[in-house]
Design a protein around this motif. Structure first.
Motif, short mmCIF file in Angstrom:
data_model
loop_
_atom_site.label_atom_id
_atom_site.label_comp_id
_atom_site.label_asym_id
_atom_site.label_seq_id
_atom_site.Cartn_x
_atom_site.Cartn_y
_atom_site.Cartn_z
N HIS A 2 0.86 -1.19 0.00
CA HIS A 2 0.00 0.00 0.00
C HIS A 2 0.89 1.24 0.00
N LEU A 3 0.83 1.98 -1.08
CA LEU A 3 1.67 3.17 -1.25
C LEU A 3 0.81 4.42 -1.16
N ILE A 4 1.37 5.44 -0.58
CA ILE A 4 0.68 6.73 -0.48
C ILE A 4 1.58 7.80 -1.10
N ASP A 5 1.08 8.44 -2.16
CA ASP A 5 1.81 9.51 -2.84
C ASP A 5 1.40 10.86 -2.25
N PHE A 6 2.37 11.71 -2.03
CA PHE A 6 2.13 13.08 -1.56
C PHE A 6 2.51 14.05 -2.66
N LEU A 7 1.59 14.95 -3.02
CA LEU A 7 1.85 15.98 -4.01
C LEU A 7 1.39 17.31 -3.43
N VAL A 8 1.96 18.38 -3.93
CA VAL A 8 1.56 19.71 -3.48
C VAL A 8 1.23 20.57 -4.70
N ASN A 9 0.14 21.32 -4.60
CA ASN A 9 -0.30 22.17 -5.70
C ASN A 9 -0.40 23.61 -5.23
N SER A 10 0.06 24.51 -6.08
CA SER A 10 -0.04 25.95 -5.82
C SER A 10 -0.16 26.64 -7.18
N PRO A 11 -0.28 27.97 -7.22
CA PRO A 11 -0.36 28.65 -8.51
C PRO A 11 0.81 28.37 -9.45
N THR A 12 1.93 27.88 -8.92
CA THR A 12 3.08 27.59 -9.79
C THR A 12 3.00 26.20 -10.41
N GLY A 13 2.04 25.36 -9.96
CA GLY A 13 1.90 24.04 -10.56
C GLY A 13 1.80 22.95 -9.50
#
Length: 327
Positions: free
Chosen positions: A18-29
Motif C-alpha cells: 500500500h503506497l501513499i503519494d504526496f503531491l503539493v499544488n499551488s499557482p506555480t503548478g
C-alpha cells in the motif's frame, strides 16, 4: 507565497504494497513530494491523520491551506481529525472521485444499466461512426459475420428505436457532469473557483433536458444521486469562498439579482476568513475590502480596467492583481 494544497493519493501495487503519494499544488503548478510505503501500518483514520500532520509540519502549517484526499471513510475521518488539530486547515475529498461516484450511481439506475450493457456489447463486437448504415449495407449483409448469433443481437440493438432513446437519456444525464469532470481533472487552470458554479449549471442543464420528457421519476433519481454525493462531500465553505472570489461569476450573480446565492457565497467567504486569518485587525481590513470588491467601489475595483478584467482575467490572477486576499 499564497499557500498551497497538499494532495494524498493512496493505491495498492501488484505485490500488495500500500503506497501513499504526496503531491503539493499551488499557482506555480503541481509537484510530487514523495511516496510512502504504508503496507505495515494499520490504515485507520488516526494513522492517516498522523501521516498527514507530519507532512504538513514539514511543509509549514502556515503554508498549507487545504488537504485533498480520497473519498474513503477512513480518509474522510482523517480529514476531520486534521481540521480539529490544525484550526486553519481545510480538508476536501477529491472532486474527480466524487464525480466518478455520481456517474457510477447514475449508470446503475435501471433505466440506464441495461442500455449501457447493450452499448458495451455493440462496441465490443464492432465500433463505427455510422452504425445504422453499416448494418443495412450490402457489404455487411454479404459478410460471414452477419450470419452469427452475435451479429443478430447487435443488429437488433443498433436498429432499435427504444435503444437509441435510452442512449439519449444517458447522454442527457451524463454529459453536463462529464464537462465538470474534464475541468476538475485537467491541469489548464485552477478548478476550485469554477466547480460550484459548474455543478449548479450542470444540475440546471439536466433538469432542462428532462423537462420536455415524461420522466419526472428518472430526473428525481438522477438529482438524488448527485445531491447524495456532492452535497455531503463537496459542500465546503472553501469552494463557496473560491466562487465568491471569482469576480466574473460573482458579479454575474449580482447583476442577475440572485441575492440568496450571493449571500450564501459571502457567508462561505466570511467562514474561511475567520478560520484562516487570526489577526482581528487584518481580518477587518480584508472584510472591508471584500465589500468594496463586491460593490465595485474604491480605486482598486471601480476603474474601467478593473471592471473589464472581471471577465477577462483568470480569477486567480484577478484576485492577486488587486490584492483581494492570500487565498
Amino acid at each position: 507565497m499564497y499557500g498551497c494544497t497538499l494532495m494524498l493519493d493512496g493505491w495498492t501495487g501488484k505485490r500488495g504494497h500500500h503506497l501513499i503519494d504526496f503531491l503539493v499544488n499551488s499557482p506555480t503548478g503541481t509537484y510530487f513530494l514523495e511516496s510512502v510505503d504504508a503496507s505495515s501500518e494499520v490504515h485507520d483514520a488516526f494513522m492517516l491523520a498522523d501521516l498527514l500532520e507530519a507532512k504538513i509540519e514539514e511543509i509549514g502549517k502556515d503554508k498549507v491551506v487545504q488537504v485533498i484526499i480520497d473519498n474513503g471513510a477512513n480518509y474522510k475521518a482523517a480529514g476531520r481529525i486534521l481540521m480539529e488539530r490544525i484550526s486553519m486547515l481545510y480538508w476536501s475529498p477529491c472532486a474527480a472521485h466524487c464525480l466518478d461516484l455520481i456517474l457510477e450511481g447514475i449508470g446503475n439506475l435501471k433505466e440506464f444499466k441495461k442500455p449501457i450493457a447493450r452499448v458495451k456489447h455493440v462496441t465490443t463486437f464492432i465500433y463505427r461512426d455510422a452504425l445504422k448504415a453499416l448494418f443495412v449495407s450490402e457489404e455487411w449483409l454479404g459478410n460471414k459475420l452477419a450470419k452469427t448469433a452475435a451479429d443478430q443481437e447487435v443488429h437488433n440493438t443498433v436498429l432499435s428505436v427504444e435503444f437509441w432513446n435510452s442512449v439519449e437519456d444517458c447522454l442527457r444525464a451524463s454529459t453536463p457532469l462529464l464537462i465538470i469532470l474534464r475541468v476538475v481533472d485537467g491541469d489548464e487552470r485552477p478548478a476550485m473557483p469554477e466547480v460550484v458554479a459548474l455543478m449548479n449549471h450542470a444540475k440546471e442543464k439536466i433538469k432542462l433536458r428532462f423537462a420536455t420528457e415524461n420522466k419526472k421519476t428518472l430526473l428525481k433519481n438522477v438529482i438524488k444521486i448527485i445531491e447524495k454525493h456532492w452535497v455531503t462531500q463537496m459542500d465546503h465553505p472553501l469552494y463557496g469562498a473560491a466562487l465568491y472570489l471569482n469576480p466574473g461569476r460573482l458579479h454575474s450573480l449580482i447583476q442577475a439579482n440572485d441575492d440568496a446565492i450571493v449571500g450564501l457565497l459571502r457567508g462561505c467567504f466570511l467562514d474561511v476568513l475567520g478560520k484562516m486569518v487570526e489577526d482581528e485587525e487584518i481580518r477587518s481590513k480584508i472584510d472591508a475590502q471584500s465589500l468594496d470588491y463586491e460593490g465595485l467601489r474604491g480605486d482598486a475595483f471601480s476603474n474601467k480596467m478593473a471592471k473589464q478584467n472581471l471577465h477577462n482575467l483568470n480569477p486567480l490572477t484577478c484576485c492577486f492583481s488587486y490584492n483581494c486576499c492570500r487565498f
